[in-house]
Design an enzyme around this catalytic site. Structure first.
Site, PDB file in Angstrom:
ATOM      1  N   ASP A 176      88.019  48.325 -38.021  1.00  0.00           N
ATOM      2  CA  ASP A 176      87.447  49.616 -37.899  1.00  0.00           C
ATOM      3  C   ASP A 176      88.239  50.620 -37.177  1.00  0.00           C
ATOM      4  OD1 ASP A 176      84.761  49.749 -38.920  1.00  0.00           O
ATOM      5  OD2 ASP A 176      83.773  48.440 -37.396  1.00  0.00           O
ATOM      6  N   ASP A 183      87.789  48.714 -30.540  1.00  0.00           N
ATOM      7  CA  ASP A 183      87.739  47.347 -30.615  1.00  0.00           C
ATOM      8  C   ASP A 183      88.538  47.149 -32.171  1.00  0.00           C
ATOM      9  OD1 ASP A 183      86.209  46.650 -28.839  1.00  0.00           O
ATOM     10  OD2 ASP A 183      84.538  46.249 -29.891  1.00  0.00           O
ATOM     11  N   GLU A 234      87.746  42.357 -39.472  1.00  0.00           N
ATOM     12  CA  GLU A 234      87.097  42.356 -38.200  1.00  0.00           C
ATOM     13  C   GLU A 234      85.597  41.781 -38.279  1.00  0.00           C
ATOM     14  OE1 GLU A 234      87.614  45.937 -36.497  1.00  0.00           O
ATOM     15  OE2 GLU A 234      86.037  45.764 -34.731  1.00  0.00           O
ATOM     16  N   ASP A 279      87.712  52.254 -34.471  1.00  0.00           N
ATOM     17  CA  ASP A 279      87.191  52.650 -33.122  1.00  0.00           C
ATOM     18  C   ASP A 279      88.032  51.446 -32.299  1.00  0.00           C
ATOM     19  OD1 ASP A 279      86.444  49.658 -33.516  1.00  0.00           O
ATOM     20  OD2 ASP A 279      84.455  50.217 -33.384  1.00  0.00           O
TER      21      ASP A 279
END
Ligand code: 1YM
Length: 645
Positions: free
Chosen positions: A506, A510, A433, A508
């Site tokens: 990640d 996103d 990413e 998180d």
């Protein structure tokens, strides 16, 4: 065996011929039953069962029972007419004995009717006898029970005699045989192997009751009875279990011409696979042949002509192809032929050309009628094929894009940092990413075996269930090129350039979003890659625990607590605990140590279930409303980790 000397003394000249015949079978069993392994062992059962099936096809037998006995011998019972017990004019012996001792007996000796079941056209019984330690046949006929016994490869040890009486109207044949351990590598029958074929025979011969019983464990006898009044329709229903049909009723058509019977049953489901199986005289024709060709040809023609007439397929639209109309189709084709010609290397193809026309006629007339009488179903079928057509064109476009355009190639190599190794077995690709994590990953990788493909943000958009939309996206095109497998009808798993495809995002919101999009993409367009276990999610750790010279990375809070609990009190007090940064903030060394090093990293294998879940999430994600989407993403931020893998 050493029967030759014996023959001289004990048998008359016709018997010599007989025994030489069976001896030939023992010398080259492979020529008659293929192999002498476990497959050949099971083949013997079908040779005997075929005689019962023939009797059923002739209209005289309704029940067949197959029993695996305690000593791994097999008993087959039927309630047909019973093999004739009269003296056979040519051999001077009973017909039963002739059938079991003369190679190529069968139909020739019986007279009347034709044999349509599979197998060796009547030689089956004598072949089984030749390859058995012993065989016993009981025939129920004319109120009497007739009995004959053979041993050691077909020697008659007890000629046919009456051993009992039975009800006047009772008829049938019971055969028990014990395969010769000198011939076969194994003598152990497998219940499941027998069951699958018995069930198939029941599907293929409607109304015939077939029972399979396993008596080897007498305390726990198992058995099943198969009887399908619906025949191959029920076979289609069986295959479509767990799939979603797009029309409720199974289409079942049949016809007959010059003693050739032709039958087809079909139903479309929402899936993309083709499940077409064809049979001739109960034998699976793996390579198709004229019966299958006739149906396929008619299917394509009838759907196109209906779709045009109903104006579902517009003038500007191209015609649907055979590939388009078979998507999601489950179909059984069954032909019973008195004189089938099998072609091809494995004899798995029907060659009789007259069958093509019969199949085409029966199918096209019946299917056209179905479409006209069921417009809703007809529309669903046509629209399904049109979607397949669109996907096929998109795939073509994809091939062109991923193959030719120099620009695409430059672009592609600009993005992908490939590994040096060209051996797919040791190569892996990290889909990372963001450009900054991509940069660190490039520095931290083992460039021999690890390729890096950075993705920029949430730009994947697999909005529709079809390729065409997805292919508008450059990132997706890059992924397709990198994988090397192609896509759509050209997909080939063998061409996959990496053993492991590792999604590195990640933990998180996103990251989660990108993961969902990637899993959805894999689920929809690269499912075999997932099924073969090539897709993984990297698990970047959330904490680093340092004490003394030890550095320990842990995945989450729970692991952190668990690890700390293992440390002595004084060490635990002094341990330094750091919350890890996102992938993008890690330097190359950290990234290597925590997520890429083959020794230390944690990978989670992604299953089709995970992808399915992602797919349904994705559908929600792409909804119109923004707020529920935001909420959903937040709530599921770490879902990959929580999946049951
Ligand atoms: C458990 C095995 O072999 N059943 C069986 C075999 C035959 C008949 C009936 C039969 C056929 C005919 C006439 C005919 C066979 N007969 C012959 C032959 N079950 C099992 N059931 N009457 C009875 O085909 O005309 C070969 S097989 F040659 F003797 F007629």
């Amino acid at each position: 065996m050493d029967i030759d000397e014996k023959v001289e003394n004990e048998y008359d000249s016709s018997a010599i011929q007989v025994l030489e015949g069976l001896e030939a079978v023992r010398k080259r069993p492979g020529m008659y039953i293929g192999t002498t392994d476990v497959k050949g062992l099971h083949h013997l059962v079908w040779e005997i069962v075929d005689n019962s099936i023939d009797e059923a096809l002739a209209g005289f037998c309704n029940n067949i029972e197959i029993i695996i006995n305690k000593d791994n011998s097999i008993t087959v019972k039927d309630d047909g007419r019973g093999i004739p017990v009269d003296v056979h004019p040519k051999t001077g012996k009973s017909t039963v004995e002739t059938v079991y001792t003369v190679l190529h007996a069968g139909g020739k000796f019986g007279g009347g009717g034709y044999k349509v079941s599979g197998g060796l056209h009547g030689v089956g019984a004598s072949v089984v006898n030749a390859l058995s330690k012993w065989v016993e046949v009981k025939v129920f006929k004319n109120g009497k029970v007739h009995y004959i016994r053979f041993e050691n490869g077909g020697h008659t040890v007890e000629p046919l005699r009456v051993i009992d009486t039975c009800e006047e109207n009772r008829t049938g044949t019971y055969v028990t045989f014990k395969p010769d351990p000198e011939i076969f590598d194994t003598d152990i029958y497998d219940y499941n192997t027998l069951m699958v074929r018995v069930r198939e025979l029941a599907f293929l011969n409607k109304g015939l009751r077939l029972t399979l019983r396993d008596d080897r464990d007498l305390d726990d006898t198992t058995g099943e009875t198969f009887l399908y009044e619906g025949g191959i329709s029920e076979y289609v229903k069986f295959i479509n279990q767990g799939k979603t049909p797009i029309h409720e009723d199974i289409i079942h058509l049949e016809g007959e011409e010059n003693d050739v019977m032709f039958e087809v049953a079909m139903q479309y489901n929402t899936g993309y696979n083709e499940n077409i199986y064809s049979f001739v005289n109960n034998i699976n024709t793996h390579d198709g042949g004229t019966h299958e060709e006739g149906v396929r040809r008619a299917l394509t023609r009838v759907i196109n002509s209906y779709a045009r007439k109903a104006n579902i397929l517009k003038e500007k639209d191209e015609s649907l192809t055979g590939d388009d109309v078979k998507e999601g189709l489950t179909m059984i084709v069954s032909c019973k032929h008195p004189n089938p010609q099998f072609e091809g290397q494995t004899k798995g193809r029907l060659g009789n050309s007259e069958v093509r026309k019969l199949a085409d006629n029966v199918f096209s007339q019946g299917f056209e009628k179905f479409l006209l009488e069921n417009p809703d179903e007809a529309r669903a079928i046509v629209e399904k094929a049109m979607l397949a057509c669109r996907a096929r064109n998109a795939a073509k476009k994809a091939r062109e894009i991923t193959r030719k355009s120099d620009l695409a190639v430059t672009n592609f190599f600009g993005k992908l940092s490939d590994c040096k190794s060209k051996d797919p077995k040791v190569s892996e690709i990290f889909i990372v990413e963001g450009d900054s994590a991509g940069g660190s990953a490039k520095k931290g990788r083992d460039s021999m075996t690890q390729a890096i493909l950075p993705l920029r943000g949430k730009i994947l958009n697999v909005e529709k269930n079809r390729l065409d939309r997805a292919l508008g996206n450059e990132e997706i095109r890059t992924i397709i090129t990198a994988f090397g497998t192609g896509i759509g009808d050209e997909f080939n798993l063998d061409k996959l350039r990496y053993d492991k495809i590792i999604i590195m995002t990640d933990a998180d919101v996103d990251g989660s979003h990108i993961r969902v999009l990637l899993l959805t993409l894999f689920y929809r367009f690269f499912r075999p890659i997932v099924e073969a276990g090539h897709v993984y999610a990297a698990q970047p750790p959330l904490f680093r625990i340092m004490h003394g010279k030890t550095r320990k990375y842990v995945l989450d809070e729970a692991e952190k607590e668990a690890y700390l609990a293992t440390l002595p009190e004084n060490v635990r007090q002094r341990a330094e605990i750091a919350r890890m940064k996102g992938l993008g903030e890690m330097d190359a060394e950290e990234l290597n140590e925590t997520t890429m090093d083959i020794e230390k990293r944690i990978l989670r294998k992604i299953t089709v279930n995970d992808c399915m879940l992602a797919d349904s999430m994705f559908t929600k994600l792409m909804g119109e409303e923004v707020e529920p989407r935001r909420k959903f993403i937040e709530e599921n931020a770490r879902f990959v980790k929580n999946l049951d893998i």
